[in-house]
Every structure is written in C-alpha cells, then in structure tokens.
Design an enzyme around this catalytic site. Structure first.
Site, mmCIF file in Angstrom:
data_model
loop_
_atom_site.group_PDB
_atom_site.id
_atom_site.type_symbol
_atom_site.label_atom_id
_atom_site.label_comp_id
_atom_site.label_asym_id
_atom_site.label_seq_id
_atom_site.Cartn_x
_atom_site.Cartn_y
_atom_site.Cartn_z
ATOM 1 N N SER A 1 7.677 55.934 55.746
ATOM 2 C CA SER A 1 6.464 55.133 55.908
ATOM 3 C C SER A 1 6.757 53.652 55.701
ATOM 4 C CB SER A 1 5.393 55.594 54.929
ATOM 5 O OG SER A 1 5.038 56.946 55.170
ATOM 6 N N LYS B 1 17.740 52.278 51.970
ATOM 7 C CA LYS B 1 17.857 51.875 50.557
ATOM 8 C C LYS B 1 19.295 51.503 50.202
ATOM 9 C CE LYS B 1 13.885 54.770 49.297
ATOM 10 N NZ LYS B 1 13.293 55.698 48.324
ATOM 11 N N SER C 1 -3.470 102.283 61.930
ATOM 12 C CA SER C 1 -3.383 101.048 62.731
ATOM 13 C C SER C 1 -4.163 99.921 62.063
ATOM 14 C CB SER C 1 -3.879 101.287 64.158
ATOM 15 O OG SER C 1 -5.111 101.942 64.204
#
Length: 631
Positions: free
Chosen positions: A36, A164, A539
């Site tokens: 972001s 970073k 079923s």
C-alpha cells in the site's frame, strides 16, 4: 493552486497521457512488505492528489500512521476501518493514475493467507505483478504463493521489488542474496521476464526517481519499467477470439454480434467461424459506438456484422478460421480453490468461461501443489487456498485455448450452484484426448421405444433422508406394488451397492459424493432402459441430488424426501448405527457429526413417524399415477 486549477491539471493529465495504452498491474507479497505504501507513493509523486486528499492523508497519518511525523502513504489505499486499525489490507483496492507516457490501473491486494482469493481476483485482470519483499525478511511462503498464483492467472511479467532497503543499509549484497533465492524458485514457472528492483517505497527510492543511496543499481526505476513495457504487440499477435456477449438486433435490417475482442485482431473481409459449431462467414462490418472500423484488436468492444446469417448465441466464441480453439467437454486444468468447503471430485459446480456458463464436475484430482516447494503431492480434495491439477468434465462441449496461449479463453471460474458464490478459479492446460476419441453411438432402439414396449414412462424415484427414516422400507413396498401391477422396475439400495459397485468407497464427504455420482450414472442407464427405478440413499448433499436430477430428462426425476425427525430415527436405530456413532465407533455419521442438507422443494414429502410404510408407499404410487408415469 486553487481546487479548480488542480482539478483541471489532473483531468488534463488523465485525458492526454501518452499513447502506450492502459497497463494493469498489482502489488502483492506478504503482510507488511509495503504494498500500500508503494502505491501511495506512486499516486503522490504523480501529482494526482487534490489538496483536500493530502490534508486528510496528513490527518490520518497522525492518527493511524506508522511513519512517525511523516506521511504514511499506505493510508491512501487502506480505506476500511478494520484495515487501518490492524495495519493490513483486507480488500482489493483499485486506483487509477497516469503519467505523460501511459495510464495505469493498479490493484493493491491483501497479503494475509486467508485473503488469497482477493489476491487472485486482482491478479485475474493484471498484466504485471509487482511482488514486494521486505529486505529484512527475505523470501517468505506468501511470496511464493502469490508468485505461483500470478503465474496461474496468466501474468507474464514480474517485478521483484525488494522493498525497505533503507532498513537493510541499502546493501547490494543483501539485494542480490534475496534475488538469487527468489529466482531459484520462480524461474521454473516460465515467466517471460523477472525484473528485480531495489527500492524504498517510503522515501521513493527507485520508485519514481533513482536512488543516490543505491547508485549501484543500474536497472530501471519501477515507474520507468511500467511506462516502457510493451503489451499491445503480445495481445494482437495471439489468434482472434471474441466471446459473444449479445446478439444485437434492433430491427429487421440489422443483426450483429457484440462482445469484447480478448485476443488477436479482425478486419473487414476476414473469415471467422463459430468455434462450437464450425459455421463460417466473413466480416462485412465492424461497428463501434464511435463509428465503423476497418480493423479492431484485443481490448476493443465491437459489434461484428457478417455477410450471411448463421446460428450464433450468447456464449459462443467467434474465432479466426485459420486458428481455431479446441472444442471439448473434458480438459485438464490447474485450479485455485477459494471456498471454506473443500473441493470434492464428483460434485457438480457451474463453470463460467468467457460469456458461457455450464454445469461441470471435477472428475479427478491428479495432485495438489505444495506452495512451499512447488512439489506435486497426492490428494483426494482441495482445501481453501489449495492449488491442484484436475480433470474437468462439462455438461456440454465448450470452446477454449490452453491458458498459456490465450489467457481469456483458457481461464474459468467455478460457482457454487446453491450459494452462487465463486469458489474456484481455473486455468486450462490441455484438452483430454479421450474426449475427442469417444463419440456417442447411435442405437436403433431408443428410450422412447423401450418405454412404449413396456407401456410406462421411465422414472427415477430418489428416496432421500436420514438413516432409519424408512427409505428402503418404503421404496421396497413401492417396487413390489408396481411389479404386482405388471410394471417393469428395478431397485438400487444404498447398502446393497456397497457390496459391489461401491465397495471401495467409505463415508467421507468426498466418498459420499462419488457414491452418488456412480449411482446417478447407473440410474440414468436404467431410465434409458425404460424402467421405473427406486433409489434409496441418504444422499446428504443437495449438489449431488441436483446433479442426478440433471442426468435425466425433465419429469423423469422424482425426489422423495422421507422427512422423519432425527429423534424418531435414533429411537428406531434398526441397524444400531446411531448407538455406535454416539459411542465414537462410527465417524462422519449423517445427522450427528456430518451434515444432512434437506431438500428445498421435493416432489414428495413423507413423514414415517405419522405414516405407516404402506401408506407412504401408496402416496408415492398415487403421485406417479397423477403425473401419468404409469402408462
């Protein structure tokens, strides 16, 4: 600069940015790798933010930010309050920005594993994946997961953004160490390009401007790379494909076929075919909202007018006559599973490819992929976020290309038939040869003729309900009474078939699905023989009962819900199964530790706690007689 002047500047930038077209890219990677922040930095440096947006950003940075007194660019995208409080991205955030060279649509996707489906959604329309790695942490499992999904979704170009770097002393050695580790895994996936860039999104180093602190990097900045990447040539060199969205017939004098060209190009006079039928024609006009064109290409929304009328409907694929797609009802595909409930082979889903939708079944799960090592592992089901290689069977033939050749006609989604939620995404690898080698053999004696000889209408009576409800008892009486009346019958019982046909199956969810799939196919054969067939099976899943219903023609399937309360079934406990299940001796027992999904609209509902077995059977026979099934 006042707001009006700033607005005019932004509009001018967006309207008149360069002619390289729109580039769609996404940022992905693990949590806190800076996705972001990177997009926020791109928007900020592109000077497309209004003064009020900057004021809000500065205020939110003081309240929610993690960058001290500086602007926290991540807050431009993390709009959900939950995201701001936790400092993570949950949803997919899309932003539009432009430079002098090109326009961009960027998707900020979540890094948490539980939101993998959101990342896949963002990747499904992207041209480039910017995969961020925190220089301190290096390559993580989620890094590899997102790389694999990017490859699955057809992304051909990767930017490895080692972010970073300022927190790793802008170390050249650390950068190359991470790149080497990443390439060791990713190079085998076959991307057209992987471009590593060291950067600091927080300070903008190597994002939109070159970094003085990392002057050893001689490659492009991120923005330079995105501006210069050529994608138009790639798409237009692919074969022509256009899924038909709409048959456009405003009056008796005009008939056109509207849709978006997903690959290749087409010109007036070109020969095209309807992929599924092989019918051919020539293009006489290419109509758009801005007037007719001589040539149109990938990304253009057009209406094609042909030189002759041929049968074309929504969902058909128009293709180049010289380069046709495959048409088959069976193919192999890689599937990313995105639902909480496991993918179970044999279960029926809806498959949407292009503008066409059809029922489909995963017939075989060949293997799953270990996302840590990309190794293939045997498995009988796919769990949420799992990736597997599967064989898929569709209810009718569809047109497709291998995903590596044409992205849009080689990808599909799977939809749950009851919730209508998207539960999986698939990429087609190849059509199954067996599908093209097997053809339906025409027989002289038809189902109608067999029914006529027997003087009855074939019917599949499907008795469903909990163990102990009385299904087999009622079904047995129904068959006996029908046989006494001179009608032709057969009975399929849940316990009996497990002595032979289904003796290899247990009682896990995946085995229950396969159990009903096999019985459905056998029941279909007996219906084709003109018989009245009783089927007595718990079923428990609606999906499988619906799948069996769709195997036969309308009116031939009658769902009989033996709606007996659980406490009554447990009190009867004819076979002692409930007692064993409560003692822990039987696992996955329906009604206790395995769910039973009641029919929503059965043709017949019976409560054997209020009806005797004879009375219940008479109600079934009365229903058949009212519907004219008994001749």
């Amino acid at each position: 600069m006042n707001i009006e002047a700033k607005r005019d500047e932004v509009i001018e930038r967006l309207t008149h940015s360069g002619g390289r077209g729109v580039l769609r890219f996404l940022t992905c990677g693990s949590v806190d790798d800076g996705k972001s922040t990177l997009i926020g930095r791109l928007l900020y440096d592109s000077k497309l933010l209004f003064e009020d947006q900057l004021n809000v950003l500065e205020r939110d940075s003081r309240k929610h930010g993690t960058a001290g007194d500086e602007i926290d660019f991540a807050l431009l995208l993390d709009g959900l309050e939950a995201e701001r409080e936790q400092g993570i991205t949950i949803d997919v955030a899309y932003r539009f920005f432009a430079t002098e060279k090109r326009k961009f649509v960027v998707a900020d996707t979540p890094g948490h594993e539980q939101y993998t489906r959101n990342m896949a959604t963002g990747a499904s329309t992207a041209d480039v994946a910017v995969i961020l790695i925190d220089a301190r942490k290096g390559v993580l499992v989620q890094t590899l997961r997102h790389t694999y999904i990017a490859r699955m979704m057809g992304i051909r170009h990767i930017v490895l953004a080692v972010n970073k770097m300022d927190l790793a002393d802008n170390s050249r050695g650390r950068f190359h160490e991470i790149v080497a580790e990443y390439l060791k895994s990713a190079e085998s996936l076959g991307f057209e390009s992987i471009t590593p860039i060291p950067m600091s999104a927080r300070f903008g180093d190597n994002v939109t401007r070159r970094s003085d602190a990392m002057n050893w990097h001689t490659g492009p900045t991120l923005l330079e790379y995105l501006e210069d990447l050529d994608l138009d040539t790639e798409l237009r060199n692919e074969p022509f494909r256009m899924p038909v969205q709409w048959v456009n017939r405003p009056n008796l004098n005009f008939r056109g076929y509207s849709g978006m060209i997903v690959s290749g190009k087409v010109s007036v006079g070109d020969a095209i075919v309807v992929a599924q039928s092989g019918l051919a024609a020539n293009v006489s006009r290419i109509v758009t909202a801005d007037g007719d064109l001589e040539t149109a290409g990938a990304g253009d929304a057009v209406t094609l007018v042909l030189n002759q009328e041929i049968d074309i409907s929504r969902g058909d694929v128009l293709a180049s006559a010289e380069q046709r797609p495959e048409v088959s009802d069976q193919f192999a595909a890689e599937i990313l599973w995105m639902a909480n409930d496991d993918l179970l082979p044999g279960r029926s889903y809806l498959l949407k490819i292009g503008t066409a939708t059809t029922p489909a079944t995963i017939t075989t799960l060949k293997h799953r992929v270990d996302i840590n090592t990309y190794e293939k592992q045997p498995s009988r089901k796919l769990e949420m976020n799992g990736i597997g290689f599967c064989n898929v069977s569709t209810a009718r033939p569809i047109a497709f290309d291998p995903f590596r050749e044409v992205r849009d006609t080689g990808s599909f989604i799977l939809i749950d038939r009851f919730t209508n939620q998207t539960v999986g995404g698939g990429m087609i690898e190849f059509g199954l040869r067996r599908a093209s080698n097997i053809h339906t053999q025409a027989m002289d004696v038809s189902k109608e003729r067999r029914s006529q000889i027997k003087g009855q209408k074939p019917t599949l009576l499907w008795f469903t309900g909990l163990s102990g409800a009385g299904k087999s008892t009622v079904a047995n009486i129904v068959e006996r009474k029908l046989a006494e009346a001179g009608l032709h019958t057969y009975s399929l019982d849940g316990d009996n078939v497990r002595h032979g046909l289904n003796r290899d199956l247990g009682f896990t969810d995946e085995d229950r699905v396969e159990n009903i799939r096999r019985i459905g196919e056998v029941g279909k054969l007996f219906v084709d023989a003109g018989l009245l067939v009783t089927c007595s099976f718990i079923s428990p899943f609606r999906s499988e009962r619906r799948m069996v219903r769709e195997l036969v023609d309308d009116g031939e399937f009658v769902e009989v819900f033996v709606d007996t309360p659980l406490d009554v079934c447990m009190e009867r406990d004819v076979k002692g199964l409930y007692k064993k299940a409560q003692a822990g001796e039987i696992k996955n027992f329906t009604g206790l530790d395995s769910p039973y999904e009641e029919p929503e609209a059965p043709e017949i509902r019976l409560d054997t706690s209020k009806l005797s077995a004879e009375e219940a059977a008479d109600q079934v026979i009365a229903h058949l007689r009212e519907r004219g099934r008994l001749g």
